[in-house]
Design an enzyme around this catalytic site. Sequence first.
Site, PDB file in Angstrom:
ATOM      1  CB  SER A  66     -31.134   9.361  83.771  1.00 14.04           C
ATOM      2  OG  SER A  66     -31.602   8.966  82.499  1.00 14.04           O
TER       3      SER A  66
HETATM    4  N1  SAH Z   1     -34.737   5.703  82.080  1.00 15.06           N
HETATM    5  C1  SAH Z   1     -33.433   5.064  82.084  1.00 15.06           C
HETATM    6  C2  SAH Z   1     -32.428   5.820  81.228  1.00 15.06           C
HETATM    7  C3  SAH Z   1     -31.721   4.885  80.311  1.00 15.06           C
HETATM    8  S1  SAH Z   1     -30.808   5.616  78.985  1.00 15.06           S
HETATM    9  C4  SAH Z   1     -32.931   4.849  83.497  1.00 15.06           C
HETATM   10  O1  SAH Z   1     -33.551   5.342  84.439  1.00 15.06           O
HETATM   11  O2  SAH Z   1     -31.930   4.158  83.669  1.00 15.06           O
HETATM   12  C5  SAH Z   1     -32.013   5.599  77.670  1.00 15.06           C
HETATM   13  C6  SAH Z   1     -32.502   4.254  77.204  1.00 15.06           C
HETATM   14  O3  SAH Z   1     -33.336   4.506  76.065  1.00 15.06           O
HETATM   15  C7  SAH Z   1     -31.437   3.281  76.725  1.00 15.06           C
HETATM   16  O4  SAH Z   1     -31.520   2.088  77.448  1.00 15.06           O
HETATM   17  C8  SAH Z   1     -31.764   3.079  75.234  1.00 15.06           C
HETATM   18  O5  SAH Z   1     -31.497   1.764  74.782  1.00 15.06           O
HETATM   19  C9  SAH Z   1     -33.248   3.396  75.194  1.00 15.06           C
HETATM   20  N2  SAH Z   1     -33.791   3.754  73.899  1.00 15.06           N
HETATM   21  C10 SAH Z   1     -33.247   4.537  72.924  1.00 15.06           C
HETATM   22  N3  SAH Z   1     -34.066   4.604  71.847  1.00 15.06           N
HETATM   23  C11 SAH Z   1     -35.175   3.853  72.150  1.00 15.06           C
HETATM   24  C12 SAH Z   1     -36.367   3.497  71.443  1.00 15.06           C
HETATM   25  N4  SAH Z   1     -36.626   3.922  70.197  1.00 15.06           N
HETATM   26  N5  SAH Z   1     -37.267   2.704  72.066  1.00 15.06           N
HETATM   27  C13 SAH Z   1     -37.046   2.249  73.320  1.00 15.06           C
HETATM   28  N6  SAH Z   1     -35.941   2.535  74.033  1.00 15.06           N
HETATM   29  C14 SAH Z   1     -35.001   3.319  73.458  1.00 15.06           C
END
Ligand code: SAH
Length: 218
Positions: A66
Amino acid sequence: MNFNDTYRHKGLRKKLVATIQEKGIKDKKVLSAIGALPRHFFLEKAFEEWAYQDKAFPIGNEQTISQPFTVAYQTELLQIKKRDKVLEVGTGSGYQAAILALLGARVYTIERQEALYHKTNGLLDKIEVGNIRTFFRDGYKGLPEYAPFDKMIVTAGATDIPKALLKQLKIGGILVIPVGDDASKKMTRITRVDEKKFQKEEFDNFRFVPFLKGVNRK
Ligand code: SAH
């Protein structure tokens, strides 16, 4: 990855903190956590030069780390207190989880992409920031065996608010989740007032990778 944190990196972080402060982040503790955590540890070497720009970047498996402003914005809305038990849905790179841990939270973070889960789990072990437990699960269902949580944060763009998450929130607890029907999601804060009553507040719009159901074993 480059785990060497130099004066140059520290200088770039100071500028990043100034940038997100100008964009409206006020919480001093959140700003100092962003200033303290080396974001380049969470990015591939090829992206190191860009680690301190206020932008999202690819981290593999079609996912992104993010944007720092978004991380700060969501974290500010959560009003983290030391020892808060926090559930994060969407571990991704682990950066948001590490920011929460630096603020003293006990972090439980869930990722649905198996490869990403393994990679980030290894990274978080190595850099040893605070109290973080990682899980390979479908975050749509939350983490019932560790519930209830003081705070919850979803870092993927949802179309609805999962009932399971509301159920696992403490009374007085806060859930921050980007939600909406379009590509642009409204940052939403839900506060659990009592057993049945939830208060909803809406904030700015953001773009996120999609919140998907089920896990991806790869
Ligand atoms: N908090 C992260 C942001 C990553 S982007 C950071 O700081 O880098 C969002 C993430 O949510 C992705 O890796 C995606 O695979 C995950 N995601 C999407 N749907 C999800 C679900 N149902 N359960 C767990 N993770 C999920």
